[in-house]
Structures are given as C-alpha cells and as structure tokens.
Write a protein that holds these residues in place. Structure first.
Motif, PDB file in Angstrom:
ATOM      1  N   TYR A  60      -3.597 -47.894  33.032  1.00 34.95           N
ATOM      2  CA  TYR A  60      -4.367 -46.997  33.899  1.00 34.95           C
ATOM      3  C   TYR A  60      -3.511 -45.857  34.447  1.00 34.95           C
ATOM      4  O   TYR A  60      -3.926 -44.696  34.442  1.00 34.95           O
ATOM      5  CB  TYR A  60      -4.976 -47.800  35.046  1.00 34.95           C
ATOM      6  N   TYR A  61      -2.307 -46.193  34.928  1.00 38.77           N
ATOM      7  CA  TYR A  61      -1.491 -45.212  35.636  1.00 38.77           C
ATOM      8  C   TYR A  61      -0.481 -44.482  34.749  1.00 38.77           C
ATOM      9  O   TYR A  61       0.016 -43.429  35.128  1.00 38.77           O
ATOM     10  CB  TYR A  61      -0.745 -45.867  36.796  1.00 38.77           C
ATOM     11  N   VAL A  62      -0.151 -45.042  33.573  1.00 36.75           N
ATOM     12  CA  VAL A  62       0.899 -44.438  32.758  1.00 36.75           C
ATOM     13  C   VAL A  62       0.376 -44.011  31.386  1.00 36.75           C
ATOM     14  O   VAL A  62       0.432 -42.831  31.019  1.00 36.75           O
ATOM     15  CB  VAL A  62       2.093 -45.396  32.594  1.00 36.75           C
ATOM     16  N   LEU A  63      -0.125 -44.981  30.610  1.00 33.47           N
ATOM     17  CA  LEU A  63      -0.454 -44.681  29.216  1.00 33.47           C
ATOM     18  C   LEU A  63      -1.596 -43.686  29.067  1.00 33.47           C
ATOM     19  O   LEU A  63      -1.506 -42.752  28.263  1.00 33.47           O
ATOM     20  CB  LEU A  63      -0.789 -45.980  28.480  1.00 33.47           C
ATOM     21  N   PHE A 138      -9.685 -48.149  30.855  1.00 31.80           N
ATOM     22  CA  PHE A 138     -10.119 -46.914  30.192  1.00 31.80           C
ATOM     23  C   PHE A 138     -11.410 -46.401  30.827  1.00 31.80           C
ATOM     24  O   PHE A 138     -11.541 -45.201  31.113  1.00 31.80           O
ATOM     25  CB  PHE A 138     -10.323 -47.174  28.698  1.00 31.80           C
ATOM     26  N   ALA A 139     -12.359 -47.299  31.060  1.00 32.28           N
ATOM     27  CA  ALA A 139     -13.640 -46.895  31.656  1.00 32.28           C
ATOM     28  C   ALA A 139     -13.441 -46.352  33.069  1.00 32.28           C
ATOM     29  O   ALA A 139     -14.051 -45.347  33.454  1.00 32.28           O
ATOM     30  CB  ALA A 139     -14.612 -48.077  31.665  1.00 32.28           C
ATOM     31  N   LEU A 140     -12.587 -47.012  33.857  1.00 40.46           N
ATOM     32  CA  LEU A 140     -12.345 -46.564  35.223  1.00 40.46           C
ATOM     33  C   LEU A 140     -11.659 -45.200  35.249  1.00 40.46           C
ATOM     34  O   LEU A 140     -11.983 -44.337  36.071  1.00 40.46           O
ATOM     35  CB  LEU A 140     -11.491 -47.592  35.974  1.00 40.46           C
ATOM     36  N   ARG A 141     -10.697 -44.999  34.350  1.00 43.36           N
ATOM     37  CA  ARG A 141      -9.991 -43.715  34.313  1.00 43.36           C
ATOM     38  C   ARG A 141     -10.941 -42.576  33.877  1.00 43.36           C
ATOM     39  O   ARG A 141     -10.900 -41.481  34.434  1.00 43.36           O
ATOM     40  CB  ARG A 141      -8.805 -43.805  33.363  1.00 43.36           C
ATOM     41  N   ILE A 142     -11.805 -42.844  32.910  1.00 47.02           N
ATOM     42  CA  ILE A 142     -12.780 -41.843  32.490  1.00 47.02           C
ATOM     43  C   ILE A 142     -13.721 -41.514  33.645  1.00 47.02           C
ATOM     44  O   ILE A 142     -14.054 -40.343  33.907  1.00 47.02           O
ATOM     45  CB  ILE A 142     -13.584 -42.336  31.269  1.00 47.02           C
ATOM     46  N   ASN A 143     -14.151 -42.543  34.368  1.00 47.83           N
ATOM     47  CA  ASN A 143     -15.034 -42.325  35.516  1.00 47.83           C
ATOM     48  C   ASN A 143     -14.344 -41.486  36.586  1.00 47.83           C
ATOM     49  O   ASN A 143     -14.957 -40.588  37.182  1.00 47.83           O
ATOM     50  CB  ASN A 143     -15.466 -43.674  36.087  1.00 47.83           C
ATOM     51  N   ASP A 144     -13.059 -41.749  36.833  1.00 46.59           N
ATOM     52  CA  ASP A 144     -12.307 -40.957  37.808  1.00 46.59           C
ATOM     53  C   ASP A 144     -12.223 -39.496  37.385  1.00 46.59           C
ATOM     54  O   ASP A 144     -12.351 -38.592  38.201  1.00 46.59           O
ATOM     55  CB  ASP A 144     -10.893 -41.537  37.982  1.00 46.59           C
ATOM     56  N   ALA A 149     -13.795 -33.917  37.971  1.00 51.36           N
ATOM     57  CA  ALA A 149     -14.374 -32.699  37.397  1.00 51.36           C
ATOM     58  C   ALA A 149     -15.591 -32.249  38.191  1.00 51.36           C
ATOM     59  O   ALA A 149     -15.798 -31.044  38.412  1.00 51.36           O
ATOM     60  CB  ALA A 149     -14.755 -32.940  35.936  1.00 51.36           C
ATOM     61  N   GLU A 150     -16.390 -33.211  38.659  1.00 51.04           N
ATOM     62  CA  GLU A 150     -17.561 -32.868  39.457  1.00 51.04           C
ATOM     63  C   GLU A 150     -17.146 -32.273  40.797  1.00 51.04           C
ATOM     64  O   GLU A 150     -17.753 -31.309  41.270  1.00 51.04           O
ATOM     65  CB  GLU A 150     -18.417 -34.123  39.680  1.00 51.04           C
ATOM     66  N   ARG A 151     -16.089 -32.848  41.405  1.00 54.99           N
ATOM     67  CA  ARG A 151     -15.600 -32.303  42.675  1.00 54.99           C
ATOM     68  C   ARG A 151     -15.045 -30.894  42.485  1.00 54.99           C
ATOM     69  O   ARG A 151     -15.257 -30.013  43.325  1.00 54.99           O
ATOM     70  CB  ARG A 151     -14.529 -33.218  43.268  1.00 54.99           C
ATOM     71  N   GLU A 152     -14.315 -30.686  41.392  1.00 51.04           N
ATOM     72  CA  GLU A 152     -13.764 -29.352  41.138  1.00 51.04           C
ATOM     73  C   GLU A 152     -14.882 -28.333  40.882  1.00 51.04           C
ATOM     74  O   GLU A 152     -14.796 -27.181  41.325  1.00 51.04           O
ATOM     75  CB  GLU A 152     -12.810 -29.410  39.939  1.00 51.04           C
ATOM     76  N   LYS A 153     -15.910 -28.769  40.166  1.00 49.73           N
ATOM     77  CA  LYS A 153     -17.042 -27.875  39.934  1.00 49.73           C
ATOM     78  C   LYS A 153     -17.731 -27.533  41.243  1.00 49.73           C
ATOM     79  O   LYS A 153     -18.095 -26.365  41.495  1.00 49.73           O
ATOM     80  CB  LYS A 153     -18.033 -28.546  38.978  1.00 49.73           C
TER      81      LYS A 153
END
Length: 345
Positions: A60-63, A138-144, A149-153
């Motif tokens: 999650y944090y490195v790869l 992988f799912a959690l990182r994609i969700n983050d 991206a939504e916050r930046e938009k």
C-alpha cells in the motif's frame, strides 16, 4: 506525510483484531507460547497472518505509489513475485519442528498416506492471504486516488469560482465609490478606507476554505455601510443580524452575491426602493432573507434577474453544501426574494 494519532490507533486496533480473528471462534482459544513452539501448524498460521499484514502495508505505502503508479510495471511485478517466494520460504522454515524427535518404542507406527503433501494446506492458506492483501491494498489505494482527484477537482472549481467573485465584487464596489466621487461627497475618503478593509478580507481571509462566521458577517456589514454612503435616503435598507455567531464557520463569500444582486437590480436613484437583509443563526442553522424591489434596468446591463453572482453562488453551494442547504428564489413581477437555509453544524 503526517498521520493523525486517531488514524494510527485505528490501524493498531484493526491489526490486533485481524490477528485475533482465527482464534476468536477456535475451540482451544488463543495459543500459548509453548503451544506455538511445539505446534508447527499454529506457528505457521500465526506467521501467515503477520506476514500478510506486513505485505499489505508494504504494497500500500511503497510498491503501489513508487512503482505501479509510476508505470514501473516490471519492477513492480518482480517485487510482488519475490515477496511471495520469500514469504513461502519463511513459512516453510517455521513449519519445521524444533528439536530432535524422540524414538518411538515398539513397532514403527503406521505411516498415513496423504493425497497432498502435509504443507499443501499452509501453502494454499498463505497464497490466499497473500492475494487478499494484494487486492485489498490495491482497491484501497485506487479509492484514495479517486477521492484525492475528486478533492482536487473540487478545489480547482472553487478556485475558479472565487476568481470570478473577486472581480465582480471589486467592480460593484468601485462603482459605488465612483458615484461618491462624482458627487464630491465628504464621505468618499471613508468609503475608500472601508473598501480597503473589504479588500483585505477578500485577499487575506477569503482564500481559506472556511472562515469564522462573525468575520463573514462583519464583511457584509461593511459592504452594506458602503452602499448606504452612496445611496443616502433614496433606498430604505433594513439590515438585521440575530443569534450567536461565535464558534461557527462558513465558506467565504458564499452570502455576499445575494446581497450584491439586491443592490445591483433593486436600486434606482429616481425611485424609492426597499432592500431587506435578515440573517439569523439558530441551532447551527443559518437563515438568510434578502428582498429587493425589481426595478427596470437597461438592456445592455441586464443579465437576467439573478445575475452572474447568483449563478456562481448556486454552483458553490452545490459543491460545498450538497445536502446541507435549501435555496428558494421568488422571482415576482415587482420584487425578487431569496431565502437561504444553511446547515453550519
């Protein structure tokens, strides 16, 4: 990257709960250290869960951020495979019994035949846990990333809307001071000082996502006072604020467009007019009522009854308070009325 204490404690709690999960419903309960020493299955089972947790955080944090999202797919895949091989080898080392086995008295015991090697179950369990850690992280990182991206938009849209508000505000206010200057009013200097105070708020404080409600109301007071300088007795202005404003915050410049609209379309030096501005705070809910007479404007200046400011504010309300506001607009033949309810709790 700063991590809050609450988040750290929640991670620790979830890790402990995950490691305890295999033993909560087990008939023997939690194993002792001696049982782990002599029982290879228990030792392997616990190690599988611990290593899965370690791989989850590594992935999650490195790869993912360092290799996968930077499109270094070969390094990413190689690291995943090497991690799985290292995990299997470590599990097999733990699976070996400690010490020399004692000789069995009497005839040799019957040798049981396995359809699968004794370590097949541990390997299958390890692979399952490995895949769980891989796909969940992988799912959690994609969700983050999607949330970021939504916050930046959202931030980009709000910045654009604020950039529209400031020139709109400045244009209207300079028009007010220009009118005073044309009339050679003695209050022109006071109006310039008041404009300086308003612009200081817009530049310094309104860049924040939230501001104290009392500052926003003070900004509105100054704006109304500036309009009174220009209009004298041609317009009757009723302005009231009720309720305790402390300890509440609001998105900056979210209210002023409705008030600007009232002065822009509800004022004519040749006609008597009335503008009502009532703001009340009650139990964390802000209620604002703005009403103005609808006066005829020139076709070149007419932008519709709402004007560009109200359209802008509608969008900001939808973005910032999607389920926490009620906006009602009454576009009557003789007047224009806005009622806004905003949940600030």
């Amino acid at each position: 990257m700063k991590i809050s204490k609450v988040r750290i404690l929640s991670h620790i709690f979830l890790m402990i709960a995950f490691l305890a999960l295999p033993y909560i419903f087990a008939p023997t309960g939690f194993p002792t250290w001696a049982e782990l020493e002599r029982n290879a299955h228990e030792r392997t089972n616990l190690a599988s869960y611990i290593l899965m947790l370690a791989f989850f955080y590594l992935h999650y944090y490195v790869l993912l951020p360092k290799y996968y999202f930077n499109k270094k797919y070969v390094i990413y895949a190689t690291t995943i495979v090497c991690s799985f091989v290292a995990l299997i080898l470590f599990i097999h080392l733990l699976d070996k019994p400690h010490g020399m086995p004692k000789p069995f008295p009497g005839p040799p015991p019957h040798v049981m035949k396995f359809d699968k090697p004794p370590g097949a179950f541990e390997n299958s369990q390890t692979m399952f846990l490995f895949l769980v850690g891989l796909f969940v992280s992988f799912a959690l990182r994609i969700n983050d990333r999607l949330k970021r991206a939504e916050r930046e938009k959202l931030h980009t849209e709000l910045s654009y809307l604020k950039a529209q508000i400031n020139p709109h505000f400045l244009f209207n206010t300079l028009n007010s001071i220009y009118s005073l200057a044309i009339e050679k009013s003695d209050r022109t200097a006071d109006a310039v000082v008041m404009l300086s105070s308003l612009m200081r708020y817009v530049i310094r404080d309104a860049s924040e996502s939230l501001v104290p409600l009392n500052k926003e109301i003070e900004y509105i007071r100054n704006y109304v006072s500036l309009q009174k300088f220009r209009l004298d007795d041609t317009v009757l202005i009723e302005f009231q604020v009720n309720g305790l404003l402390s300890n509440k915050q609001i998105a900056p410049l979210i209210l002023i467009s409705f008030i600007e609209n009232a002065f822009k379309y509800g004022v004519n030096p040749e006609q008597k007019s009335l503008i009502e501005i009532f703001i009340t705070l009650n139990n964390g809910h802000l209620f604002m009522h703005v009403a103005n007479n609808k006066l005829r404007v020139s076709s070149t200046d007419e932008e519709s009854s709402g004007g560009i400011g109200i359209g802008n504010t509608r969008t900001r309300l939808a973005l910032l308070y999607p389920a926490k506001h009620e906006l009602t607009i009454h576009d009557n033949p003789d007047n224009f009325i806005i009622d806004l309810k905003l949940n600030l709790s």
